[in-house]
Design a protein around this motif. Sequence first.
Motif, short mmCIF file in Angstrom:
data_model
loop_
_atom_site.label_atom_id
_atom_site.label_comp_id
_atom_site.label_asym_id
_atom_site.label_seq_id
_atom_site.Cartn_x
_atom_site.Cartn_y
_atom_site.Cartn_z
N ALA A 83 0.83 -1.21 0.00
CA ALA A 83 0.00 0.00 0.00
C ALA A 83 0.86 1.26 0.00
N MET A 84 1.99 1.21 0.68
CA MET A 84 2.89 2.38 0.70
C MET A 84 3.47 2.63 -0.70
N ASP A 85 3.81 1.58 -1.42
CA ASP A 85 4.32 1.73 -2.78
C ASP A 85 3.27 2.34 -3.70
N THR A 86 2.03 1.85 -3.60
CA THR A 86 0.99 2.38 -4.48
C THR A 86 0.59 3.80 -4.09
N LEU A 87 0.68 4.13 -2.82
CA LEU A 87 0.43 5.51 -2.40
C LEU A 87 1.50 6.44 -2.97
N GLU A 88 2.75 6.02 -2.92
CA GLU A 88 3.84 6.81 -3.50
C GLU A 88 3.61 7.00 -5.00
N ALA A 89 3.20 5.92 -5.68
CA ALA A 89 2.91 6.00 -7.11
C ALA A 89 1.75 6.96 -7.36
N LEU A 90 0.69 6.85 -6.57
CA LEU A 90 -0.47 7.74 -6.71
C LEU A 90 -0.06 9.20 -6.59
N GLN A 91 0.75 9.52 -5.63
CA GLN A 91 1.19 10.90 -5.44
C GLN A 91 1.97 11.40 -6.65
N GLU A 92 2.84 10.57 -7.20
CA GLU A 92 3.60 10.97 -8.38
C GLU A 92 2.71 11.08 -9.62
#
Length: 102
Positions: A83-92
Motif C-alpha cells: 500500500a505504501m508503494d501504491t500511495l507513493e505512485a499515486l502521489q507521483e
Amino acid sequence: MRKTTQSITGTSFHRHTFQASVEDIIAILGEPIWKDNTGEDKTNFEWIAETESGKVFTIYDWKEYRPISQTEKISWHIGGHSAMDTLEALQEIEKALGSLVK
C-alpha cells in the motif's frame, strides 16, 4: 516516475485509484505495455512504471468490459508490492497529471 522493465511479479491492488483518460496517461507515461481495447477482457490497458525511488507499479483499468474512449475519464487501479508503494505512485501520478496543460 518513469516506464520500467522491472518485473511486476507479486504486485497487486492496494485500494489506490485515480481518475484520468487514456490520453492523459499516455501523455505522462507513453504508450501502454498492453492494449486490447475490445472490452472482452478484465483490462483494456496496462502500463508498468516505477516511482522516483524505484518502486515498481502498474496502472490498469479493471472490469470495464467495454471499449474505452481515449478521452473518457475513468477510474484507474494502481498495483504494487505494498500500500505504501501504491500511495507513493499515486502521489507521483497526481503530480504529473496536474502538470498537464489542457
